[in-house]
Design a protein around this motif. Structure first.
Motif, PDB file in Angstrom:
ATOM      1  N   GLU A 142       0.779  -5.362  12.600  1.00  0.00           N
ATOM      2  CA  GLU A 142       0.649  -6.701  12.016  1.00  0.00           C
ATOM      3  C   GLU A 142      -0.335  -6.728  10.847  1.00  0.00           C
ATOM      4  OE1 GLU A 142       2.118  -9.844  12.480  1.00  0.00           O
ATOM      5  OE2 GLU A 142       3.588  -8.628  13.549  1.00  0.00           O
ATOM      6  N   ASN A 143      -1.439  -6.010  10.993  1.00  0.00           N
ATOM      7  CA  ASN A 143      -2.463  -6.061   9.942  1.00  0.00           C
ATOM      8  C   ASN A 143      -2.059  -5.282   8.689  1.00  0.00           C
ATOM      9  OD1 ASN A 143      -2.751  -3.479  11.021  1.00  0.00           O
ATOM     10  ND2 ASN A 143      -4.981  -3.526  10.955  1.00  0.00           N
ATOM     11  N   ARG A 144      -0.917  -4.623   8.720  1.00  0.00           N
ATOM     12  CA  ARG A 144      -0.416  -3.879   7.558  1.00  0.00           C
ATOM     13  C   ARG A 144       0.756  -4.602   6.887  1.00  0.00           C
ATOM     14  NH1 ARG A 144      -2.703   0.668   5.658  1.00  0.00           N
ATOM     15  NH2 ARG A 144      -0.613   1.299   5.171  1.00  0.00           N
ATOM     16  N   VAL A 150      12.604  -7.061   6.075  1.00  0.00           N
ATOM     17  CA  VAL A 150      12.113  -5.732   6.402  1.00  0.00           C
ATOM     18  C   VAL A 150      10.860  -5.870   7.263  1.00  0.00           C
ATOM     19  CG1 VAL A 150      13.110  -4.556   4.416  1.00  0.00           C
ATOM     20  CG2 VAL A 150      10.879  -5.643   4.209  1.00  0.00           C
ATOM     21  N   GLU A 151      10.568  -4.843   8.017  1.00  0.00           N
ATOM     22  CA  GLU A 151       9.508  -4.929   9.020  1.00  0.00           C
ATOM     23  C   GLU A 151       8.103  -5.079   8.456  1.00  0.00           C
ATOM     24  OE1 GLU A 151       9.384  -1.366  11.356  1.00  0.00           O
ATOM     25  OE2 GLU A 151       9.451  -0.098   9.597  1.00  0.00           O
ATOM     26  N   TYR A 152       7.908  -4.816   7.175  1.00  0.00           N
ATOM     27  CA  TYR A 152       6.563  -4.850   6.615  1.00  0.00           C
ATOM     28  C   TYR A 152       6.240  -6.153   5.885  1.00  0.00           C
ATOM     29  CZ  TYR A 152       9.386  -2.968   2.772  1.00  0.00           C
ATOM     30  OH  TYR A 152      10.371  -2.741   1.847  1.00  0.00           O
ATOM     31  N   LEU A 153       7.084  -7.180   6.045  1.00  0.00           N
ATOM     32  CA  LEU A 153       6.829  -8.478   5.421  1.00  0.00           C
ATOM     33  C   LEU A 153       6.784  -9.584   6.463  1.00  0.00           C
ATOM     34  CD1 LEU A 153       9.203  -8.417   2.320  1.00  0.00           C
ATOM     35  CD2 LEU A 153       6.758  -7.891   2.380  1.00  0.00           C
ATOM     36  N   LYS A 154       5.909 -10.554   6.229  1.00  0.00           N
ATOM     37  CA  LYS A 154       5.868 -11.807   6.984  1.00  0.00           C
ATOM     38  C   LYS A 154       6.099 -12.922   5.974  1.00  0.00           C
ATOM     39  CE  LYS A 154       1.724 -11.304   8.694  1.00  0.00           C
ATOM     40  NZ  LYS A 154       0.474 -11.468   9.440  1.00  0.00           N
ATOM     41  N   GLU A 159       4.398 -20.389  -7.307  1.00  0.00           N
ATOM     42  CA  GLU A 159       5.649 -20.373  -6.560  1.00  0.00           C
ATOM     43  C   GLU A 159       5.616 -19.311  -5.467  1.00  0.00           C
ATOM     44  OE1 GLU A 159      10.358 -20.489  -7.556  1.00  0.00           O
ATOM     45  OE2 GLU A 159       9.172 -19.060  -8.711  1.00  0.00           O
ATOM     46  N   ILE A 160       4.932 -18.205  -5.757  1.00  0.00           N
ATOM     47  CA  ILE A 160       4.872 -17.120  -4.788  1.00  0.00           C
ATOM     48  C   ILE A 160       3.463 -16.536  -4.778  1.00  0.00           C
ATOM     49  CG2 ILE A 160       5.684 -15.346  -6.401  1.00  0.00           C
ATOM     50  CD1 ILE A 160       7.328 -14.206  -3.997  1.00  0.00           C
ATOM     51  N   ASN A 161       2.965 -16.290  -3.582  1.00  0.00           N
ATOM     52  CA  ASN A 161       1.663 -15.648  -3.398  1.00  0.00           C
ATOM     53  C   ASN A 161       1.809 -14.575  -2.337  1.00  0.00           C
ATOM     54  OD1 ASN A 161       0.666 -18.792  -3.953  1.00  0.00           O
ATOM     55  ND2 ASN A 161      -0.462 -17.226  -5.049  1.00  0.00           N
ATOM     56  N   PHE A 162       0.914 -13.611  -2.404  1.00  0.00           N
ATOM     57  CA  PHE A 162       0.940 -12.497  -1.464  1.00  0.00           C
ATOM     58  C   PHE A 162      -0.427 -12.342  -0.826  1.00  0.00           C
ATOM     59  CE2 PHE A 162       3.830 -11.599  -4.968  1.00  0.00           C
ATOM     60  CZ  PHE A 162       5.014 -11.373  -4.288  1.00  0.00           C
ATOM     61  N   GLN A 163      -0.423 -11.913   0.432  1.00  0.00           N
ATOM     62  CA  GLN A 163      -1.665 -11.637   1.151  1.00  0.00           C
ATOM     63  C   GLN A 163      -1.482 -10.391   2.007  1.00  0.00           C
ATOM     64  OE1 GLN A 163      -2.508 -15.025   3.627  1.00  0.00           O
ATOM     65  NE2 GLN A 163      -3.205 -16.286   1.928  1.00  0.00           N
ATOM     66  N   LEU A 164      -2.576  -9.719   2.216  1.00  0.00           N
ATOM     67  CA  LEU A 164      -2.601  -8.607   3.156  1.00  0.00           C
ATOM     68  C   LEU A 164      -3.890  -8.759   3.942  1.00  0.00           C
ATOM     69  CD1 LEU A 164      -1.067  -6.064   4.029  1.00  0.00           C
ATOM     70  CD2 LEU A 164      -2.435  -4.779   2.394  1.00  0.00           C
ATOM     71  N   ASN A 165      -3.761  -8.869   5.250  1.00  0.00           N
ATOM     72  CA  ASN A 165      -4.929  -9.073   6.107  1.00  0.00           C
ATOM     73  C   ASN A 165      -5.712 -10.322   5.701  1.00  0.00           C
ATOM     74  OD1 ASN A 165      -5.327  -7.596   8.378  1.00  0.00           O
ATOM     75  ND2 ASN A 165      -6.507  -5.981   7.385  1.00  0.00           N
ATOM     76  N   ALA A 216       0.790  -6.460  -5.086  1.00  0.00           N
ATOM     77  CA  ALA A 216       1.993  -6.598  -4.254  1.00  0.00           C
ATOM     78  C   ALA A 216       3.062  -5.605  -4.703  1.00  0.00           C
ATOM     79  CB  ALA A 216       2.524  -8.025  -4.328  1.00  0.00           C
ATOM     80  N   GLU A 217       3.196  -5.423  -6.012  1.00  0.00           N
ATOM     81  CA  GLU A 217       4.150  -4.439  -6.536  1.00  0.00           C
ATOM     82  C   GLU A 217       3.800  -3.036  -6.050  1.00  0.00           C
ATOM     83  OE1 GLU A 217       4.530  -4.748 -10.813  1.00  0.00           O
ATOM     84  OE2 GLU A 217       4.909  -6.896 -10.674  1.00  0.00           O
ATOM     85  N   LYS A 218       2.518  -2.684  -6.081  1.00  0.00           N
ATOM     86  CA  LYS A 218       2.093  -1.364  -5.610  1.00  0.00           C
ATOM     87  C   LYS A 218       2.364  -1.195  -4.121  1.00  0.00           C
ATOM     88  CE  LYS A 218      -1.462  -0.556  -9.085  1.00  0.00           C
ATOM     89  NZ  LYS A 218      -2.895  -0.424  -9.355  1.00  0.00           N
ATOM     90  N   TYR A 219       2.103  -2.246  -3.357  1.00  0.00           N
ATOM     91  CA  TYR A 219       2.360  -2.212  -1.918  1.00  0.00           C
ATOM     92  C   TYR A 219       3.842  -1.922  -1.661  1.00  0.00           C
ATOM     93  CZ  TYR A 219       2.700  -3.790   2.930  1.00  0.00           C
ATOM     94  OH  TYR A 219       2.939  -3.869   4.275  1.00  0.00           O
ATOM     95  N   LEU A 220       4.702  -2.655  -2.349  1.00  0.00           N
ATOM     96  CA  LEU A 220       6.137  -2.461  -2.174  1.00  0.00           C
ATOM     97  C   LEU A 220       6.559  -1.057  -2.603  1.00  0.00           C
ATOM     98  CD1 LEU A 220       7.396  -5.945  -3.408  1.00  0.00           C
ATOM     99  CD2 LEU A 220       7.468  -5.077  -1.062  1.00  0.00           C
ATOM    100  N   THR A 221       5.991  -0.567  -3.691  1.00  0.00           N
ATOM    101  CA  THR A 221       6.323   0.770  -4.187  1.00  0.00           C
ATOM    102  C   THR A 221       5.969   1.836  -3.162  1.00  0.00           C
ATOM    103  OG1 THR A 221       6.046   0.080  -6.488  1.00  0.00           O
ATOM    104  CG2 THR A 221       5.914   2.437  -6.046  1.00  0.00           C
ATOM    105  N   VAL A 222       4.807   1.704  -2.540  1.00  0.00           N
ATOM    106  CA  VAL A 222       4.388   2.664  -1.511  1.00  0.00           C
ATOM    107  C   VAL A 222       5.401   2.699  -0.371  1.00  0.00           C
ATOM    108  CG1 VAL A 222       2.653   3.047   0.300  1.00  0.00           C
ATOM    109  CG2 VAL A 222       1.930   2.604  -2.046  1.00  0.00           C
ATOM    110  N   LEU A 223       6.023   1.554  -0.094  1.00  0.00           N
ATOM    111  CA  LEU A 223       6.995   1.476   0.992  1.00  0.00           C
ATOM    112  C   LEU A 223       8.432   1.723   0.518  1.00  0.00           C
ATOM    113  CD1 LEU A 223       5.331  -1.476   2.857  1.00  0.00           C
ATOM    114  CD2 LEU A 223       5.444   0.890   3.607  1.00  0.00           C
ATOM    115  N   GLY A 224       8.574   2.189  -0.728  1.00  0.00           N
ATOM    116  CA  GLY A 224       9.889   2.562  -1.234  1.00  0.00           C
ATOM    117  C   GLY A 224      10.733   1.416  -1.761  1.00  0.00           C
ATOM    118  N   GLU A 225      10.099   0.308  -2.105  1.00  0.00           N
ATOM    119  CA  GLU A 225      10.801  -0.888  -2.587  1.00  0.00           C
ATOM    120  C   GLU A 225      10.308  -1.223  -3.982  1.00  0.00           C
ATOM    121  OE1 GLU A 225      13.351  -3.324  -2.788  1.00  0.00           O
ATOM    122  OE2 GLU A 225      13.015  -3.525  -0.648  1.00  0.00           O
ATOM    123  N   SER A 226      11.192  -1.659  -4.842  1.00  0.00           N
ATOM    124  CA  SER A 226      10.759  -2.118  -6.167  1.00  0.00           C
ATOM    125  C   SER A 226      10.575  -3.633  -6.135  1.00  0.00           C
ATOM    126  CB  SER A 226      11.779  -1.736  -7.244  1.00  0.00           C
ATOM    127  OG  SER A 226      12.911  -2.578  -7.179  1.00  0.00           O
TER     128      SER A 226
END
Length: 112
Positions: free
Chosen positions: A9-11, A48-52, A65-71, A80-90
């Motif tokens: 969850e914290n990831r 996908v399992e890595y998004l809430k 319109e859109i915001n991102f948070q981690l922990n 957020a783009e880097k996070y998605l890239t690490v998980l193989g998503e553009s």
């Protein structure tokens, strides 16, 4: 254990997406709150399992319109783009999928 529960969850990156009432048509203000609940359920179910997801009305134009948070910490779009890239998503694919899913959900919600 299901695949959804395998990702800690914290990831998971939280995506806060705000829907403008006008995107639901001329009487969108009457539907936007209920549609947001519907959309959140739909997006989370097929996500996908890595998004809430948190979908809410955008009544305040000062809010993005859109915001991102981690922990519970805000991320910039670049982070957020880097996070998605690490998980193989553009990010572009993420945006395209969100837009396509929203269009389909609006049609589904209104029974079109």
């Amino acid at each position: 254990m299901s695949a959804t529960n395998a990702f800690p969850e914290n990831r998971k990156m939280t995506v806060i997406f705000r829907i403008e009432p006008g995107s639901l048509g001329p009487d969108g203000v009457e539907h936007v709150t209920e549609f947001c609940l519907f959309a959140q359920t739909q997006l989370q179910a097929c996500s996908v399992e890595y998004l809430k997801w948190f979908i809410e009305p955008r009544f305040d134009k000062n809010l993005g319109e859109i915001n991102f948070q981690l922990n519970n910490k805000a991320l910039t779009q670049e982070q957020a783009e880097k996070y998605l890239t690490v998980l193989g998503e553009s990010y572009e694919h993420f945006e395209d999928q969100l837009e396509n899913n929203l269009e389909a959900m609006i049609d589904q919600y209104f029974g079109r």
